[in-house]
Motif scaffolding. Structure first.
Motif, PDB file in Angstrom:
ATOM      1  N   GLY A 133       0.811  -1.220   0.000  1.00  0.00           N
ATOM      2  CA  GLY A 133       0.000   0.000   0.000  1.00  0.00           C
ATOM      3  C   GLY A 133       0.836   1.258   0.000  1.00  0.00           C
ATOM      4  N   ALA A 134       1.916   1.251   0.787  1.00  0.00           N
ATOM      5  CA  ALA A 134       2.783   2.428   0.826  1.00  0.00           C
ATOM      6  C   ALA A 134       3.528   2.637  -0.483  1.00  0.00           C
ATOM      7  N   ALA A 135       3.693   1.579  -1.268  1.00  0.00           N
ATOM      8  CA  ALA A 135       4.383   1.713  -2.558  1.00  0.00           C
ATOM      9  C   ALA A 135       3.589   2.556  -3.546  1.00  0.00           C
ATOM     10  N   VAL A 136       2.330   2.810  -3.243  1.00  0.00           N
ATOM     11  CA  VAL A 136       1.525   3.660  -4.126  1.00  0.00           C
ATOM     12  C   VAL A 136       2.064   5.086  -4.143  1.00  0.00           C
ATOM     13  N   ALA A 137       2.673   5.528  -3.042  1.00  0.00           N
ATOM     14  CA  ALA A 137       3.187   6.902  -2.972  1.00  0.00           C
ATOM     15  C   ALA A 137       4.267   7.173  -4.014  1.00  0.00           C
ATOM     16  N   GLY A 151       2.117  21.184  -5.242  1.00  0.00           N
ATOM     17  CA  GLY A 151       1.099  21.188  -4.197  1.00  0.00           C
ATOM     18  C   GLY A 151      -0.036  20.228  -4.494  1.00  0.00           C
ATOM     19  N   PHE A 152      -0.482  20.203  -5.750  1.00  0.00           N
ATOM     20  CA  PHE A 152      -1.544  19.269  -6.133  1.00  0.00           C
ATOM     21  C   PHE A 152      -1.061  17.831  -6.009  1.00  0.00           C
ATOM     22  N   THR A 153       0.172  17.574  -6.415  1.00  0.00           N
ATOM     23  CA  THR A 153       0.730  16.220  -6.314  1.00  0.00           C
ATOM     24  C   THR A 153       0.777  15.755  -4.867  1.00  0.00           C
ATOM     25  N   TYR A 154       1.167  16.662  -3.971  1.00  0.00           N
ATOM     26  CA  TYR A 154       1.268  16.291  -2.558  1.00  0.00           C
ATOM     27  C   TYR A 154      -0.109  16.010  -1.969  1.00  0.00           C
ATOM     28  N   LYS A 155      -1.068  16.913  -2.224  1.00  0.00           N
ATOM     29  CA  LYS A 155      -2.400  16.731  -1.651  1.00  0.00           C
ATOM     30  C   LYS A 155      -3.087  15.488  -2.200  1.00  0.00           C
ATOM     31  N   ALA A 156      -3.059  15.322  -3.515  1.00  0.00           N
ATOM     32  CA  ALA A 156      -3.711  14.166  -4.118  1.00  0.00           C
ATOM     33  C   ALA A 156      -2.992  12.872  -3.739  1.00  0.00           C
ATOM     34  N   GLY A 157      -1.659  12.920  -3.649  1.00  0.00           N
ATOM     35  CA  GLY A 157      -0.922  11.728  -3.266  1.00  0.00           C
ATOM     36  C   GLY A 157      -1.206  11.288  -1.844  1.00  0.00           C
ATOM     37  N   ALA A 158      -1.287  12.244  -0.908  1.00  0.00           N
ATOM     38  CA  ALA A 158      -1.603  11.897   0.480  1.00  0.00           C
ATOM     39  C   ALA A 158      -3.020  11.346   0.600  1.00  0.00           C
ATOM     40  N   ALA A 159      -3.956  11.953  -0.139  1.00  0.00           N
ATOM     41  CA  ALA A 159      -5.329  11.451  -0.117  1.00  0.00           C
ATOM     42  C   ALA A 159      -5.415  10.053  -0.732  1.00  0.00           C
ATOM     43  N   LEU A 160      -4.705   9.838  -1.838  1.00  0.00           N
ATOM     44  CA  LEU A 160      -4.699   8.519  -2.475  1.00  0.00           C
ATOM     45  C   LEU A 160      -4.086   7.465  -1.560  1.00  0.00           C
ATOM     46  N   LEU A 161      -3.020   7.832  -0.868  1.00  0.00           N
ATOM     47  CA  LEU A 161      -2.388   6.886   0.053  1.00  0.00           C
ATOM     48  C   LEU A 161      -3.336   6.471   1.169  1.00  0.00           C
TER      49      LEU A 161
END
Length: 245
Positions: free
Chosen positions: A124-128, A154-164
């Motif tokens: 799951g963490a590999a998704v980041a 900023g968009f990459t960080y927010k969307a990536g954290a939400a996806l994780l």
């Protein structure tokens, strides 16, 4: 093992776990700590010997391990990854690999509970990093060379954290793991803080100093509290114990 014997063993272990007192847990911790200290001391005194063996095997006269690792990386691994990137299949391959690792952990969650939890957590963490590669792959050149790059980051960080957090949430419920659950909460909290701080709408990192971080943290904490409260009313608070940290 026979199903009856396995069930009796699980019942015995659960009963034994329930009878453990705080003093027993403290003594077990001290015993483990002493074993670790003893292992570290033994390793320290035998370090010159292990260092000599490793040097002979890796960088010594023959250097078998070193040469084999370098040749594998240069002659196979890097060309293979570049080939997949060139033909456009690296992105689905890495996502499929992450999903396969998580699925393997879910398959064996009853047989190897702790090991299966760690395997699913790694998958799951590999998704980041997969998400970071996707954003870098699909970013336009003019975006990365202008001030709009900060908005893109900023968009990459927010969307990536939400996806994780979305990926880890079902894994936390499946394994009933607080490790995965706390990471899920951390990802959701990071995404909310970045959203309320308007990180994705800033043109320059200097504007981060003027962001209302305290207010963003308060909003994020309130949003998560309300969300978990409403979900707990819907499905039951006992189902959310994995996210309690």
């Amino acid at each position: 093992l026979d199903p009856v014997i396995e069930r009796m063993m699980h019942e015995f272990l659960d009963e034994l776990q329930a009878k453990r007192t705080l003093w027993d847990k403290v003594m077990e911790f001290l015993v483990v700590f002493q074993v670790l200290i003893l292992t570290a001391v033994m390793f320290w005194f035998t370090l010159p010997m292990w260092g000599s063996i490793f040097w002979w095997a890796s960088a010594g006269p023959r250097g078998v391990l070193c040469r084999a690792g370098v040749r594998f990386k240069d002659d196979f691994l890097i060309p293979f990854v570049r080939f997949l990137h060139k033909i456009g299949t690296l992105e689905p391959v890495i996502y499929a690999a992450a999903m396969a690792i998580s699925a393997q952990g879910c398959r064996h969650k009853d047989d190897y509970r702790h090991l299966a939890t760690l395997v699913s957590f790694v998958g799951g963490a590999a998704v980041a990093p997969c998400w970071v590669y996707s954003m870098n792959l699909h970013a336009k050149d003019d975006v990365l060379s202008t001030t709009a790059a900060y908005r893109w980051i900023g968009f990459t960080y927010k969307a990536g954290a939400a996806l994780l957090s979305l990926v880890l949430a079902p894994l936390a419920l499946t394994h009933d793991s607080r490790l995965i659950g706390s990471t899920t909460v951390l990802g959701a909290y990071s995404a909310l803080v970045a959203y309320f701080a308007d990180v994705g709408r800033l043109d320059h990192p200097a504007e981060l100093k003027r962001a209302r971080w305290a207010l963003s943290v308060a909003k994020s904490s309130g949003a998560l509290t309300v969300a978990f409260f409403l979900i707990g009313l819907r499905v039951g608070s006992h189902r959310l114990r994995s996210f309690a940290s």
